[in-house]
Write a protein that holds these residues in place. Structure first.
Motif, PDB file in Angstrom:
ATOM      1  N   UNK A  14       0.845  -1.198   0.000  1.00  0.00           N
ATOM      2  CA  UNK A  14       0.000   0.000   0.000  1.00  0.00           C
ATOM      3  C   UNK A  14       0.876   1.241   0.000  1.00  0.00           C
ATOM      4  N   UNK A  15       0.557   2.202  -0.834  1.00  0.00           N
ATOM      5  CA  UNK A  15       1.338   3.424  -0.931  1.00  0.00           C
ATOM      6  C   UNK A  15       0.793   4.538  -0.061  1.00  0.00           C
ATOM      7  N   UNK A  16       1.419   5.722  -0.118  1.00  0.00           N
ATOM      8  CA  UNK A  16       1.025   6.830   0.748  1.00  0.00           C
ATOM      9  C   UNK A  16      -0.298   7.474   0.358  1.00  0.00           C
ATOM     10  N   UNK A  17      -0.709   7.293  -0.897  1.00  0.00           N
ATOM     11  CA  UNK A  17      -1.962   7.888  -1.363  1.00  0.00           C
ATOM     12  C   UNK A  17      -2.695   6.894  -2.262  1.00  0.00           C
ATOM     13  N   UNK A  18      -3.982   7.115  -2.403  1.00  0.00           N
ATOM     14  CA  UNK A  18      -4.817   6.321  -3.299  1.00  0.00           C
ATOM     15  C   UNK A  18      -5.518   7.272  -4.259  1.00  0.00           C
ATOM     16  N   UNK A  25      -6.487  12.441  -5.228  1.00  0.00           N
ATOM     17  CA  UNK A  25      -5.996  11.381  -4.340  1.00  0.00           C
ATOM     18  C   UNK A  25      -6.325  11.710  -2.891  1.00  0.00           C
ATOM     19  N   UNK A  26      -6.328  10.654  -2.083  1.00  0.00           N
ATOM     20  CA  UNK A  26      -6.500  10.818  -0.644  1.00  0.00           C
ATOM     21  C   UNK A  26      -5.421  10.018   0.065  1.00  0.00           C
ATOM     22  N   UNK A  27      -5.190  10.368   1.292  1.00  0.00           N
ATOM     23  CA  UNK A  27      -4.152   9.721   2.095  1.00  0.00           C
ATOM     24  C   UNK A  27      -4.448   8.237   2.239  1.00  0.00           C
ATOM     25  N   UNK A  28      -3.410   7.406   2.118  1.00  0.00           N
ATOM     26  CA  UNK A  28      -3.570   5.971   2.331  1.00  0.00           C
ATOM     27  C   UNK A  28      -3.901   5.693   3.785  1.00  0.00           C
ATOM     28  N   UNK A  29      -4.538   4.555   4.044  1.00  0.00           N
ATOM     29  CA  UNK A  29      -4.947   4.200   5.395  1.00  0.00           C
ATOM     30  C   UNK A  29      -4.042   3.112   5.948  1.00  0.00           C
ATOM     31  N   UNK A  30      -4.107   2.942   7.266  1.00  0.00           N
ATOM     32  CA  UNK A  30      -3.360   1.874   7.912  1.00  0.00           C
ATOM     33  C   UNK A  30      -2.138   2.365   8.660  1.00  0.00           C
ATOM     34  N   UNK A  31      -1.737   1.565   9.659  1.00  0.00           N
ATOM     35  CA  UNK A  31      -0.604   1.934  10.493  1.00  0.00           C
ATOM     36  C   UNK A  31       0.701   1.997   9.732  1.00  0.00           C
ATOM     37  N   UNK A  32       0.870   1.120   8.740  1.00  0.00           N
ATOM     38  CA  UNK A  32       2.117   1.110   7.973  1.00  0.00           C
ATOM     39  C   UNK A  32       2.297   2.438   7.244  1.00  0.00           C
ATOM     40  N   UNK A  33       1.248   2.903   6.581  1.00  0.00           N
ATOM     41  CA  UNK A  33       1.334   4.162   5.846  1.00  0.00           C
ATOM     42  C   UNK A  33       1.644   5.304   6.800  1.00  0.00           C
ATOM     43  N   UNK A  34       0.981   5.322   7.955  1.00  0.00           N
ATOM     44  CA  UNK A  34       1.235   6.364   8.947  1.00  0.00           C
ATOM     45  C   UNK A  34       2.693   6.354   9.385  1.00  0.00           C
ATOM     46  N   UNK A  50       2.095  -1.011  -4.850  1.00  0.00           N
ATOM     47  CA  UNK A  50       1.161  -1.580  -5.828  1.00  0.00           C
ATOM     48  C   UNK A  50       0.073  -0.567  -6.176  1.00  0.00           C
ATOM     49  N   UNK A  51      -0.381  -0.622  -7.418  1.00  0.00           N
ATOM     50  CA  UNK A  51      -1.553   0.148  -7.835  1.00  0.00           C
ATOM     51  C   UNK A  51      -2.789  -0.616  -7.373  1.00  0.00           C
ATOM     52  N   UNK A  52      -3.507  -0.069  -6.392  1.00  0.00           N
ATOM     53  CA  UNK A  52      -4.597  -0.805  -5.749  1.00  0.00           C
ATOM     54  C   UNK A  52      -5.973  -0.487  -6.317  1.00  0.00           C
ATOM     55  N   UNK A  53      -6.117   0.644  -6.999  1.00  0.00           N
ATOM     56  CA  UNK A  53      -7.410   1.041  -7.519  1.00  0.00           C
ATOM     57  C   UNK A  53      -7.285   1.299  -9.022  1.00  0.00           C
ATOM     58  N   UNK A  54      -8.433   1.447  -9.668  1.00  0.00           N
ATOM     59  CA  UNK A  54      -8.411   1.814 -11.090  1.00  0.00           C
ATOM     60  C   UNK A  54      -7.719   3.154 -11.279  1.00  0.00           C
ATOM     61  N   UNK A  55      -7.943   4.078 -10.332  1.00  0.00           N
ATOM     62  CA  UNK A  55      -7.283   5.375 -10.401  1.00  0.00           C
ATOM     63  C   UNK A  55      -5.778   5.250 -10.264  1.00  0.00           C
ATOM     64  N   UNK A  56      -5.324   4.361  -9.373  1.00  0.00           N
ATOM     65  CA  UNK A  56      -3.884   4.108  -9.221  1.00  0.00           C
ATOM     66  C   UNK A  56      -3.300   3.574 -10.524  1.00  0.00           C
ATOM     67  N   UNK A  57      -4.004   2.598 -11.118  1.00  0.00           N
ATOM     68  CA  UNK A  57      -3.502   1.985 -12.357  1.00  0.00           C
ATOM     69  C   UNK A  57      -3.424   3.020 -13.481  1.00  0.00           C
ATOM     70  N   UNK A  58      -4.436   3.883 -13.554  1.00  0.00           N
ATOM     71  CA  UNK A  58      -4.431   4.922 -14.581  1.00  0.00           C
ATOM     72  C   UNK A  58      -3.261   5.884 -14.362  1.00  0.00           C
ATOM     73  N   UNK A  59      -2.998   6.233 -13.109  1.00  0.00           N
ATOM     74  CA  UNK A  59      -1.882   7.125 -12.808  1.00  0.00           C
ATOM     75  C   UNK A  59      -0.548   6.460 -13.154  1.00  0.00           C
ATOM     76  N   UNK A  60      -0.441   5.152 -12.885  1.00  0.00           N
ATOM     77  CA  UNK A  60       0.794   4.422 -13.213  1.00  0.00           C
ATOM     78  C   UNK A  60       1.044   4.454 -14.713  1.00  0.00           C
ATOM     79  N   UNK A  61      -0.034   4.291 -15.510  1.00  0.00           N
ATOM     80  CA  UNK A  61       0.122   4.304 -16.975  1.00  0.00           C
ATOM     81  C   UNK A  61       0.468   5.704 -17.460  1.00  0.00           C
TER      82      UNK A  61
END
Length: 486
Positions: A14-18, A25-34, A50-61
């Protein structure tokens, strides 16, 4: 190489943003990201995830698979999102990482019934887990091209086979792996086929340093290396595993919270508004839990203990409310969807059994809302953290930092936080429902002097280190072992 010219590469699932469909984008969730956000905002790093959402995948491309800079409220980040084949990612996450590894590392398997390891699970490892690890490893190798002796910090249980792939391509890389969840004893790992188990351990032992939250997890890992592998030498006193031609340091770095940040949140206007509503509705006493609706969090036994407490102490009828704010978790995994249903069912039973027309004993809130949680943190009399097993549990640290009532912490002895906070909490065996019920009663009837002593002790420990210290301790060990600036 000077520190300025020696960039750090972070790798996590999981990355810092989604990113959303609109490109925002919004801030990623979870203790690891924090935990990692503080490092990424104060040091030049590239964060690969990893690209976790369709928006992430589009940004990666859109970025052609390369890293890009984003500006967020808590700092600027250089991010590289890696898109994996959807079927491979599904196998990676939903079959092997969760539940297989997560269940092993939290002792969640009922071994008389599950798991049944068949071709489906083996293929999930080979064509899912390994594929995603290979995708991220390839991105790491590309990112460190042309950098002498780069430093790569790998995070958590999703990426156990990645270090060996990077090591093969770049023998000069310094690899550091932090595991954010518990490390279980050797027999728990015997669930996995020997070949899969060996590949995971050899992947981890490709690192130079492996970090855990507690000394007990560190000890368990050393035991596993000794008992499950044939070609290693383990030095328990020094915390070193000698594997192939290298020494792997195994260390404990307990994760602190950012006390200043949680206090800033506690002073926000929305928290103040939510707190006023909570105080308008509260009874004499407030018991609180804030968790993900995860099997490891032991939510059902917590409610069962509260049920038993009300049965054995009817004098508290209509005087106490149990507020449970739970974030639904991994609902696409069948075991988690069923667990959420069981949570809702037991809440209904307890409320029917003990409730009155004017009083509902348990208020269940299925949401992820930090500000609402902080409003409750400020006002609890009892904070219940009764996880079966937990890597650290940051709620156990966040709550006491902003609580204004000298609230009492009930803390499972199987949480990572217990190693630091157990002295000033009411320590419980999370499987002993009677002990949990007795501890709720002890906390609610505790004298003000003892409550104050415990609350002040918790705050002193929690504020003794911050996330910067956590990072500095790891960087110091990297420098020491590498013998160069990191």
């Amino acid at each position: 190489m000077s520190e300025e010219r020696r960039p750090l590469v972070l790798v996590s699932n999981r990355g810092p943003v989604t990113f959303g469909d609109d490109g925002g984008f919004k801030r990623g969730t979870g203790g690891l990201v924090t935990a990692l956000t503080g490092l990424a905002s104060h040091r030049e790093v590239v964060w690969i995830a990893s690209a976790l959402t369709d928006g992430d995948a589009r940004k990666a491309r859109e970025s052609d698979g390369t890293s890009f800079r984003i500006e967020a409220d808590d700092g600027d980040f250089q991010v590289r999102l890696v898109e994996s084949d959807p079927e491979a990612y599904d196998r990676f996450y939903n079959i092997f990482a969760n539940p297989m590894l997560w269940f092993i590392q939290h002792y969640l398997w009922d071994l008389s019934n599950a798991p049944d390891v068949r071709r489906n699970e083996i293929e999930a490892f080979e064509f899912g887990y390994n594929v995603v690890n290979e995708d991220l490893a390839k991105a790491v190798v590309e990112e460190i091209e042309g950098i002498d002796e780069p430093v790569v910090m790998v995070h958590d249980y999703h990426l156990y086979t990645l270090p060996a792939l990077v090591r093969r391509a770049r023998p000069d890389a310094f690899l550091h792996h932090f595991v954010h969840i518990p490390w279980t004893q050797p027999d728990a790992w015997r669930v996995l086929p020997r070949g899969v188990r060996r590949e995971i351990y050899e992947g981890l032992l490709a690192n130079d340093i492996i970090g855990f939250h507690t000394r007990s997890y560190r000890w368990n890992f050393l035991q596993c290396c000794r008992d499950l592998l044939d070609n290693v030498e383990v030095d328990f006193e020094a915390g070193i595993v000698r594997f192939e031609d290298r020494e792997v340091w195994v260390r404990a770095y307990p994760l602190p919270i950012d006390a200043k940040a949680i206090r800033r949140t506690a002073q926000s206007a929305r928290v103040d508004e939510l707190e006023r509503e909570l105080l308008r509705r509260r009874r004499e006493h407030l018991v609180l839990r804030v968790d993900r609706a995860d099997l490891s969090k032991n939510v059902l036994r917590g409610f069962t203990a509260f049920d038993l407490f009300l049965e054995q102490h009817p004098e508290f009828s209509e005087r106490v409310t149990f507020v449970a704010q739970l974030m639904p978790s991994r609902t696409d995994v069948p075991e988690y969807a069923e667990y959420l249903e069981r949570i809702e069912a037991i809440v209904a039973v307890v409320n029917h059994r003990h409730g009155t027309p004017d009083w509902m004993p348990i208020q269940l809130k299925l949401k992820d809302d930090l500000e609402e949680a902080v409003a409750a943190y400020k006002n609890y009399d009892v904070l219940l953290v009764n996880a079966m097993f937990d890597g650290m549990n940051l709620v156990a640290k966040e709550g006491p930092m902003v609580n204004e009532r000298h609230g009492v912490s009930i803390l499972s002895e199987n949480t990572g936080a217990h190693e630091e906070l157990g002295e000033f909490a009411l320590s419980v065996n999370p499987f002993d429902i009677q002990e949990l019920a007795d501890s709720i009663h002890a906390a609610l009837t505790m004298g003000p002097g003892e409550r104050a002593r415990r609350a002040e002790g918790l705050q002193a420990i929690i504020t003794s280190r911050d996330p910067g210290d956590w990072i500095d301790e790891q960087i110091a060990d990297i420098r020491k072992k590498a013998g160069v600036e990191a």
